[in-house]
Design an enzyme around this catalytic site. Structure first.
Site, PDB file in Angstrom:
ATOM      1  N   TYR A 156       8.210  -2.350 -13.807  1.00  0.00           N
ATOM      2  CA  TYR A 156       8.836  -2.477 -12.488  1.00  0.00           C
ATOM      3  C   TYR A 156       7.854  -3.072 -11.482  1.00  0.00           C
ATOM      4  O   TYR A 156       8.147  -4.064 -10.807  1.00  0.00           O
ATOM      5  CB  TYR A 156       9.321  -1.115 -11.985  1.00  0.00           C
ATOM      6  CG  TYR A 156       9.484  -1.067 -10.489  1.00  0.00           C
ATOM      7  CD1 TYR A 156      10.437  -1.852  -9.847  1.00  0.00           C
ATOM      8  CD2 TYR A 156       8.653  -0.263  -9.702  1.00  0.00           C
ATOM      9  CE1 TYR A 156      10.571  -1.835  -8.454  1.00  0.00           C
ATOM     10  CE2 TYR A 156       8.780  -0.228  -8.328  1.00  0.00           C
ATOM     11  CZ  TYR A 156       9.737  -1.010  -7.706  1.00  0.00           C
ATOM     12  OH  TYR A 156       9.855  -0.996  -6.334  1.00  0.00           O
ATOM     13  N   ASP A 210       4.431  -0.354  -2.641  1.00  0.00           N
ATOM     14  CA  ASP A 210       3.008  -0.024  -2.762  1.00  0.00           C
ATOM     15  C   ASP A 210       2.548  -0.021  -4.221  1.00  0.00           C
ATOM     16  O   ASP A 210       1.353  -0.090  -4.510  1.00  0.00           O
ATOM     17  CB  ASP A 210       2.703   1.328  -2.116  1.00  0.00           C
ATOM     18  CG  ASP A 210       3.525   2.486  -2.690  1.00  0.00           C
ATOM     19  OD1 ASP A 210       4.377   2.253  -3.575  1.00  0.00           O
ATOM     20  OD2 ASP A 210       3.327   3.631  -2.226  1.00  0.00           O
ATOM     21  N   GLU A 211       3.499   0.030  -5.160  1.00  0.00           N
ATOM     22  CA  GLU A 211       3.133   0.096  -6.578  1.00  0.00           C
ATOM     23  C   GLU A 211       2.502  -1.193  -7.094  1.00  0.00           C
ATOM     24  O   GLU A 211       1.905  -1.194  -8.182  1.00  0.00           O
ATOM     25  CB  GLU A 211       4.349   0.472  -7.422  1.00  0.00           C
ATOM     26  CG  GLU A 211       4.849   1.875  -7.145  1.00  0.00           C
ATOM     27  CD  GLU A 211       5.785   2.387  -8.223  1.00  0.00           C
ATOM     28  OE1 GLU A 211       5.572   2.052  -9.411  1.00  0.00           O
ATOM     29  OE2 GLU A 211       6.717   3.133  -7.883  1.00  0.00           O
TER      30      GLU A 211
END
Length: 346
Positions: A97, A72-73
């Site tokens: 990331y 979801d990031e």
């Protein structure tokens, strides 16, 4: 089990051929956000180049399904007043990331568009449960409290995350595999949104400890720390998936497991229980040596790819490449391979 490096075309090809794999769940990744602020090259190498290798090898092996596990990031920070994000929302990652996972998705989509590789993408909320590597917040804080040590929160501790129990996550992946459509993206959304402070309170309660006894302290925040993530998982629910494990129940199961088995299972975890993992500064390399090293690495990767593409693949009597019909296998890479030695003592 096959121990290998997803950045090695030879390793990936050998695994696919040895076990006649027809379905790949691509979980393997560098996934600790804190580490990505100091060791970002390793995230690009594993999450972007590693995914590229997996896709190319999957194409050569005529894989029937390639399920890419994202996060979801990739959507970036979501304001409290904003609606939950759909799969069609713009990607706006805010840390190395998340950026590497978004880049990997671009490659996955490209292989679907260009080569019709049968891909699907899953973007999940935070997964937790027994056996999770204790660099993640729930097992990490559980291990600290079991040792009688304080837990340390980044910043004010008001950042929220949505948590999904591992069993529900597995059900979601199974639903995507068997009911999902090729070329589609599926959010795996949890209804349990909890701040880091509230999470600490729940953990202290599991240990029978009081917040008044100063078990929680605060440290400097990350260079950037998204306040919250929020995805809309209705598209997956329409396929029949449901979140079944309430957070309090899943948390109790997880805490109980770590108190009984955690440090015996993982061994010495001293090096990952600090606030920030200690990052070794990269050595200063003269420009001409750096260039020579890059050329050598590139030649090595190209040679691996040539060998992988030239290697004969097993065929059945009718000349069709073999693939398993009844069972789905996934390439797994162990933690020692994924977590290359970039952190002191690890």
């Amino acid at each position: 089990f096959f121990q290998g490096d997803i950045a090695s075309p030879a390793d990936v090809t050998e695994c696919l051929e040895k076990y006649q794999i027809d379905t790949i769940f691509h979980f393997a990744a560098q996934s600790h956000v804190d580490l990505s602020f100091g060791n970002s090259y390793s995230f690009t190498a594993t999450n972007v180049y590693g995914t590229h290798v997996m896709l190319e090898c999957a194409k050569a092996a005529a894989i029937r399904r390639f399920v890419h596990i994202s996060t979801d990031e990739v959507y970036g920070e979501v304001n409290e007043a904003s609606e939950d994000l759909m799969e069609s929302s713009i990607l706006a990652p805010t840390n190395p990331y998340a950026a590497s996972k978004a880049a990997a998705e671009m490659l996955v989509n490209a292989y679907w568009k260009s080569f019709k590789l049968p891909v699907m993408i899953a973007r999940s909320n935070n997964v937790y449960g027994p056996h999770q590597y204790p660099e993640k917040v729930i097992p990490k804080f559980t291990c600290l409290l079991e040792r009688g040590q304080k837990v340390v929160l980044h910043g004010d501790g008001k950042h929220t995350r949505r948590y999904l129990y591992a069993g529900d996550s597995v059900d979601a992946f199974d639903t995507i595999l068997h009911k999902g459509s090729i070329g589609q993206i599926y959010n795996i959304g949890s209804a349990d949104e909890i701040s880091n402070l509230a999470l600490c309170s729940k953990l202290l309660k599991e240990f029978g400890l009081s917040e008044k006894d100063n078990w929680i302290s605060h440290s400097q925040d990350r260079p950037f720390n998204d306040r919250r993530y929020a995805v809309n998982g209705q598209k997956l629910c329409d396929l029949g998936w449901q979140q079944k494990t309430p957070f309090d129940k899943g948390l109790k199961i997880t805490v109980d497991w770590y108190r009984k088995y955690g440090e015996r299972w993982w061994g010495n975890i001293d090096h990952i229980l600090g606030t920030f993992p200690v990052v070794k500064p990269p050595p200063l390399v003269p420009q001409h040596k750096l260039r020579a090293g890059l050329d050598s690495d590139l030649n090595s990767m190209l040679n691996d790819e040539r060998r992988a593409m030239q290697a004969p693949r097993p065929t059945s009597a009718n000349g069709v490449h073999k693939a398993t019909d009844d069972k789905h296998a996934a390439l797994r890479v162990n933690d020692e391979t994924l977590n290359r030695p970039t952190v002191d003592g690890h």
